[in-house]
Design a protein around this motif. Structure first.
Motif, PDB file in Angstrom:
ATOM      1  N   UNK A  48      -6.786   2.083 -14.786  1.00  0.00           N
ATOM      2  CA  UNK A  48      -6.427   2.059 -13.373  1.00  0.00           C
ATOM      3  C   UNK A  48      -5.112   1.295 -13.166  1.00  0.00           C
ATOM      4  N   UNK A  49      -4.987   0.148 -13.820  1.00  0.00           N
ATOM      5  CA  UNK A  49      -3.746  -0.639 -13.731  1.00  0.00           C
ATOM      6  C   UNK A  49      -2.574   0.231 -14.163  1.00  0.00           C
ATOM      7  N   UNK A  50      -2.722   0.925 -15.268  1.00  0.00           N
ATOM      8  CA  UNK A  50      -1.667   1.786 -15.790  1.00  0.00           C
ATOM      9  C   UNK A  50      -1.326   2.900 -14.805  1.00  0.00           C
ATOM     10  N   UNK A  51      -2.345   3.531 -14.232  1.00  0.00           N
ATOM     11  CA  UNK A  51      -2.098   4.631 -13.291  1.00  0.00           C
ATOM     12  C   UNK A  51      -1.401   4.137 -12.025  1.00  0.00           C
ATOM     13  N   UNK A  52      -1.755   2.945 -11.555  1.00  0.00           N
ATOM     14  CA  UNK A  52      -1.071   2.380 -10.375  1.00  0.00           C
ATOM     15  C   UNK A  52       0.385   2.100 -10.723  1.00  0.00           C
ATOM     16  N   UNK A  53       0.624   1.485 -11.880  1.00  0.00           N
ATOM     17  CA  UNK A  53       1.994   1.134 -12.267  1.00  0.00           C
ATOM     18  C   UNK A  53       2.868   2.366 -12.493  1.00  0.00           C
ATOM     19  N   UNK A  54       2.259   3.478 -12.863  1.00  0.00           N
ATOM     20  CA  UNK A  54       3.016   4.721 -13.061  1.00  0.00           C
ATOM     21  C   UNK A  54       3.115   5.554 -11.796  1.00  0.00           C
ATOM     22  N   UNK A  55       2.465   5.111 -10.725  1.00  0.00           N
ATOM     23  CA  UNK A  55       2.542   5.827  -9.460  1.00  0.00           C
ATOM     24  C   UNK A  55       1.560   6.964  -9.319  1.00  0.00           C
ATOM     25  N   UNK A  56       0.573   7.042 -10.221  1.00  0.00           N
ATOM     26  CA  UNK A  56      -0.412   8.124 -10.168  1.00  0.00           C
ATOM     27  C   UNK A  56      -1.604   7.792  -9.283  1.00  0.00           C
ATOM     28  N   UNK A  57      -1.847   6.528  -9.018  1.00  0.00           N
ATOM     29  CA  UNK A  57      -2.945   6.093  -8.155  1.00  0.00           C
ATOM     30  C   UNK A  57      -2.385   5.203  -7.063  1.00  0.00           C
ATOM     31  N   UNK A  58      -2.991   5.292  -5.896  1.00  0.00           N
ATOM     32  CA  UNK A  58      -2.640   4.364  -4.825  1.00  0.00           C
ATOM     33  C   UNK A  58      -3.564   3.155  -4.944  1.00  0.00           C
ATOM     34  N   UNK A  59      -3.288   2.143  -4.166  1.00  0.00           N
ATOM     35  CA  UNK A  59      -4.076   0.915  -4.213  1.00  0.00           C
ATOM     36  C   UNK A  59      -4.346   0.498  -2.773  1.00  0.00           C
ATOM     37  N   UNK A  60      -5.569   0.022  -2.503  1.00  0.00           N
ATOM     38  CA  UNK A  60      -5.855  -0.392  -1.126  1.00  0.00           C
ATOM     39  C   UNK A  60      -5.206  -1.745  -0.854  1.00  0.00           C
ATOM     40  N   UNK A  61      -5.043  -2.047   0.420  1.00  0.00           N
ATOM     41  CA  UNK A  61      -4.315  -3.238   0.828  1.00  0.00           C
ATOM     42  C   UNK A  61      -4.980  -4.526   0.355  1.00  0.00           C
ATOM     43  N   UNK A  62      -6.309  -4.580   0.401  1.00  0.00           N
ATOM     44  CA  UNK A  62      -7.011  -5.784  -0.060  1.00  0.00           C
ATOM     45  C   UNK A  62      -6.751  -6.045  -1.538  1.00  0.00           C
ATOM     46  N   UNK A  63      -6.827  -4.994  -2.343  1.00  0.00           N
ATOM     47  CA  UNK A  63      -6.598  -5.153  -3.784  1.00  0.00           C
ATOM     48  C   UNK A  63      -5.130  -5.479  -4.056  1.00  0.00           C
ATOM     49  N   UNK A  64      -4.222  -4.876  -3.292  1.00  0.00           N
ATOM     50  CA  UNK A  64      -2.792  -5.188  -3.438  1.00  0.00           C
ATOM     51  C   UNK A  64      -2.541  -6.657  -3.122  1.00  0.00           C
ATOM     52  N   UNK A  65      -3.168  -7.147  -2.082  1.00  0.00           N
ATOM     53  CA  UNK A  65      -3.026  -8.556  -1.710  1.00  0.00           C
ATOM     54  C   UNK A  65      -3.539  -9.462  -2.828  1.00  0.00           C
ATOM     55  N   UNK A  66      -4.680  -9.117  -3.397  1.00  0.00           N
ATOM     56  CA  UNK A  66      -5.245  -9.898  -4.502  1.00  0.00           C
ATOM     57  C   UNK A  66      -4.321  -9.855  -5.721  1.00  0.00           C
ATOM     58  N   UNK A  67      -3.792  -8.682  -6.005  1.00  0.00           N
ATOM     59  CA  UNK A  67      -2.870  -8.472  -7.130  1.00  0.00           C
ATOM     60  C   UNK A  67      -1.640  -9.359  -6.945  1.00  0.00           C
ATOM     61  N   UNK A  68      -1.060  -9.340  -5.743  1.00  0.00           N
ATOM     62  CA  UNK A  68       0.138 -10.135  -5.467  1.00  0.00           C
ATOM     63  C   UNK A  68      -0.153 -11.632  -5.540  1.00  0.00           C
ATOM     64  N   UNK A  69      -1.310 -12.046  -5.020  1.00  0.00           N
ATOM     65  CA  UNK A  69      -1.696 -13.464  -5.109  1.00  0.00           C
ATOM     66  C   UNK A  69      -1.759 -13.906  -6.561  1.00  0.00           C
ATOM     67  N   UNK A  70      -2.369 -13.082  -7.392  1.00  0.00           N
ATOM     68  CA  UNK A  70      -2.504 -13.405  -8.810  1.00  0.00           C
ATOM     69  C   UNK A  70      -1.138 -13.525  -9.490  1.00  0.00           C
ATOM     70  N   UNK A  71      -0.220 -12.653  -9.114  1.00  0.00           N
ATOM     71  CA  UNK A  71       1.127 -12.676  -9.698  1.00  0.00           C
ATOM     72  C   UNK A  71       2.040 -13.695  -9.020  1.00  0.00           C
ATOM     73  N   UNK A  72       1.515 -14.350  -7.967  1.00  0.00           N
ATOM     74  CA  UNK A  72       2.284 -15.342  -7.209  1.00  0.00           C
ATOM     75  C   UNK A  72       3.583 -14.752  -6.675  1.00  0.00           C
TER      76      UNK A  72
END
Length: 115
Positions: free
Chosen positions: A35-59
């Motif tokens: 899933x991470x790979x598909x999001x990074x390649x633009x094949x999957x979208x990501x919901x806003x909550x998960x995007x927020x969590x992802x960004x928090x983790x990456x600071x």
């Protein structure tokens, strides 16, 4: 202009590099590596909550991921300076050209991820 899945994925991948592997990020977010790979390649979208969590983790601010370099590099100001003496029709043509270039870059990024 809305951000495409390819643009979002490219920015998330760039933010992840040097901080996390896909495996470690997937584990921290409770997602699969695929899933991470598909999001990074633009094949999957990501919901806003998960995007927020992802960004928090990456600071990294979510606005930087969604807004891209223009928010931090002054790209919008630069465009306004270039276009200040142009007619509205010319400004619209410039925006159309920019959009076409971005779409072309997105297609190339997707092609490279698939290949």
């Amino acid at each position: 202009m809305a951000i495409s899945s390819a643009q979002l994925g490219k920015r998330l991948k760039a933010a992840r590099k040097g901080k996390y592997t896909q495996e470690r990020l997937a584990e921290a977010l409770g997602l699969s590596i695929a899933y991470i790979s598909r999001v990074e390649c633009g094949h999957n979208s990501i919901n806003l909550d998960k995007l927020d969590e992802w960004c928090d983790l990456l600071e990294i601010p979510i606005a930087e991921i969604v807004g891209g370099a223009d928010m931090t590099s002054g790209g919008s100001q630069r465009f306004r300076e270039i276009a200040k003496d142009c007619s509205p029709e010319t400004v619209e043509m410039l925006l159309d050209i920019c959009e076409q270039v971005v779409q072309s870059i997105d297609r190339e990024a997707r092609r490279r991820c698939e290949g």
